[in-house]
Motif scaffolding. Sequence first.
Motif, mmCIF file in Angstrom:
data_model
loop_
_atom_site.group_PDB
_atom_site.id
_atom_site.type_symbol
_atom_site.label_atom_id
_atom_site.label_comp_id
_atom_site.label_asym_id
_atom_site.label_seq_id
_atom_site.Cartn_x
_atom_site.Cartn_y
_atom_site.Cartn_z
ATOM 1 N N ALA A 1 12.512 3.168 -8.077
ATOM 2 C CA ALA A 1 11.196 3.702 -8.468
ATOM 3 C C ALA A 1 10.715 4.747 -7.462
ATOM 4 O O ALA A 1 10.173 5.787 -7.832
ATOM 5 N N PHE A 2 10.937 4.501 -6.174
ATOM 6 C CA PHE A 2 10.543 5.493 -5.160
ATOM 7 C C PHE A 2 11.357 6.765 -5.331
ATOM 8 O O PHE A 2 10.876 7.863 -5.037
ATOM 9 N N ARG A 3 12.578 6.657 -5.808
ATOM 10 C CA ARG A 3 13.405 7.857 -6.033
ATOM 11 C C ARG A 3 12.920 8.640 -7.248
ATOM 12 O O ARG A 3 12.878 9.869 -7.234
ATOM 13 N N THR B 1 -5.460 -1.226 1.458
ATOM 14 C CA THR B 1 -4.760 -1.310 2.746
ATOM 15 C C THR B 1 -3.258 -1.309 2.489
ATOM 16 O O THR B 1 -2.791 -2.100 1.653
ATOM 17 N N PRO B 2 -2.507 -0.459 3.152
ATOM 18 C CA PRO B 2 -1.074 -0.404 2.875
ATOM 19 C C PRO B 2 -0.340 -1.646 3.368
ATOM 20 O O PRO B 2 -0.826 -2.375 4.228
ATOM 21 N N TYR B 3 0.830 -1.896 2.780
ATOM 22 C CA TYR B 3 1.810 -2.900 3.200
ATOM 23 C C TYR B 3 1.415 -4.361 2.897
ATOM 24 O O TYR B 3 2.285 -5.190 2.668
ATOM 25 N N VAL B 4 0.111 -4.660 2.870
ATOM 26 C CA VAL B 4 -0.280 -6.077 2.759
ATOM 27 C C VAL B 4 0.086 -6.672 1.398
ATOM 28 O O VAL B 4 0.492 -7.843 1.308
ATOM 29 N N ASP B 5 -0.050 -5.883 0.320
ATOM 30 C CA ASP B 5 0.300 -6.422 -1.009
ATOM 31 C C ASP B 5 1.789 -6.755 -1.082
ATOM 32 O O ASP B 5 2.181 -7.829 -1.564
ATOM 33 N N TRP B 6 2.595 -5.839 -0.603
ATOM 34 C CA TRP B 6 4.047 -6.087 -0.640
ATOM 35 C C TRP B 6 4.414 -7.250 0.274
ATOM 36 O O TRP B 6 5.256 -8.083 -0.071
ATOM 37 N N THR B 7 3.771 -7.318 1.428
ATOM 38 C CA THR B 7 4.082 -8.419 2.350
ATOM 39 C C THR B 7 3.731 -9.751 1.711
ATOM 40 O O THR B 7 4.525 -10.704 1.734
ATOM 41 N N HIS C 1 0.331 2.201 -7.782
ATOM 42 C CA HIS C 1 1.513 2.139 -6.901
ATOM 43 C C HIS C 1 1.805 0.687 -6.518
ATOM 44 O O HIS C 1 2.953 0.279 -6.381
ATOM 45 N N TYR C 2 0.765 -0.103 -6.371
ATOM 46 C CA TYR C 2 0.949 -1.525 -6.001
ATOM 47 C C TYR C 2 0.854 -2.446 -7.215
ATOM 48 O O TYR C 2 1.538 -3.451 -7.307
ATOM 49 N N GLY C 3 0.017 -2.070 -8.143
ATOM 50 C CA GLY C 3 -0.402 -3.008 -9.193
ATOM 51 C C GLY C 3 0.687 -3.444 -10.143
ATOM 52 O O GLY C 3 0.602 -4.491 -10.780
ATOM 53 N N LEU D 1 0.026 9.530 -0.294
ATOM 54 C CA LEU D 1 -1.431 9.373 -0.152
ATOM 55 C C LEU D 1 -1.762 8.383 0.958
ATOM 56 O O LEU D 1 -2.717 8.569 1.715
ATOM 57 N N GLN D 2 -0.948 7.345 1.085
ATOM 58 C CA GLN D 2 -1.197 6.388 2.158
ATOM 59 C C GLN D 2 -0.992 7.041 3.530
ATOM 60 O O GLN D 2 -1.730 6.762 4.468
ATOM 61 N N LEU D 3 -0.015 7.935 3.618
ATOM 62 C CA LEU D 3 0.181 8.657 4.888
ATOM 63 C C LEU D 3 -0.993 9.616 5.148
ATOM 64 O O LEU D 3 -1.368 9.857 6.292
ATOM 65 N N SER E 1 11.236 -2.612 7.002
ATOM 66 C CA SER E 1 12.558 -2.009 6.794
ATOM 67 C C SER E 1 12.554 -1.101 5.574
ATOM 68 O O SER E 1 13.030 0.034 5.625
ATOM 69 N N PHE E 2 11.982 -1.610 4.483
ATOM 70 C CA PHE E 2 11.954 -0.779 3.268
ATOM 71 C C PHE E 2 11.117 0.478 3.506
ATOM 72 O O PHE E 2 11.517 1.587 3.134
ATOM 73 N N PHE E 3 9.973 0.298 4.140
ATOM 74 C CA PHE E 3 9.122 1.474 4.398
ATOM 75 C C PHE E 3 9.895 2.522 5.197
ATOM 76 O O PHE E 3 9.895 3.705 4.857
ATOM 77 N N GLY E 4 10.590 2.054 6.237
ATOM 78 C CA GLY E 4 11.343 2.987 7.073
ATOM 79 C C GLY E 4 12.468 3.665 6.303
ATOM 80 O O GLY E 4 12.652 4.883 6.403
HETATM 81 C C1 LIG Z 1 7.728 -2.018 -0.012
HETATM 82 C C2 LIG Z 1 7.521 -1.603 1.391
HETATM 83 C C3 LIG Z 1 6.185 -0.952 1.724
HETATM 84 C C4 LIG Z 1 5.877 0.205 0.846
HETATM 85 O O1 LIG Z 1 6.742 1.306 1.109
HETATM 86 C C5 LIG Z 1 5.976 2.513 1.044
HETATM 87 C C6 LIG Z 1 4.569 2.101 1.084
HETATM 88 C C7 LIG Z 1 3.483 3.133 1.093
HETATM 89 O O2 LIG Z 1 2.441 2.788 1.938
HETATM 90 C C8 LIG Z 1 4.484 0.751 1.025
HETATM 91 C C9 LIG Z 1 3.289 -0.087 1.107
HETATM 92 O O3 LIG Z 1 2.201 0.470 1.354
HETATM 93 O O4 LIG Z 1 3.438 -1.322 0.888
#
Ligand SMILES: CCC[C@@H]1OCC(CO)=C1C(=O)O
Length: 208
Positions: free
Chosen positions: A110-112, A136-142, A78-80, A123-125, A174-177
């Motif tokens: 892609a999320f769609r 850890t969620p969000y940190v890679d995207w950040t 999902h992140y890689g 799974l993260q939820l 914002s994207f997550f929301g």
């Molecule tokens: C790209 C925004 C963040 C992204 O949106 C859904 C989700 C799932 O946990 C994310 C994450 O973990 O980074």
Amino acid sequence: MTTKQRKTSVRATAELKQDRAVRTRAQTLHVAAQLFAQQGFRATSMQHIADRLGMTKGAVYFHFPTKETLAVAIVEEHYGRWPKVVKEVQAEGLSPMESAEEILNRAAVAFRDDPVMQAGARLQLERPHIDAELPTPYVDWTQLLQSLLVTAKYSGELREGVDPEAAARTLVSSFFGVQHISDVLSHRKDIAERWEETRKLLFYSLRA
Ligand SMILES: CCC[C@@H]1OCC(CO)=C1C(=O)O
């Protein structure tokens, strides 16, 4: 058959087996993602996954020893894949700011459409109920967006006074929301439209 021919034949057979194993692992991950996205981690069994694949449960366990390792592999996927997308986008000649905007646009699609992205988010939820070390969620995207926005700052694309790290966190939040609300209200059918209206406002505020 000469010894050389026999060695070539053995090597070719081994390569075929390796290719088949790689394909089967990818298929298993994709089907598990479909089921995790549709019904969640706890309601999905390894038997469900095997049945949908038309494989034995043993064949699934060969690639993933537990359901938890499957969940970890899906979240890692999902992140890689996204750093590679950044390189593709930048190879198209997009600027750092344009790259940040384009990668998030592609993420919305892609999320769609992609069960791996949908399953990763679910799974993260559900991570409190998964006995495994999920990323850890969000940190890679950040981190990914922050690196693009730092470059944008030095190339003069980022509005004066905007902190790249704070801006990256804002984009991720914002994207997550947007993707979460779209999921709850429309199973992400309208995520591209919802993200477009959000990104227009956000990137208007970020551009120099
Ligand atoms: C790209 C925004 C963040 C992204 O949106 C859904 C989700 C799932 O946990 C994310 C994450 O973990 O980074």
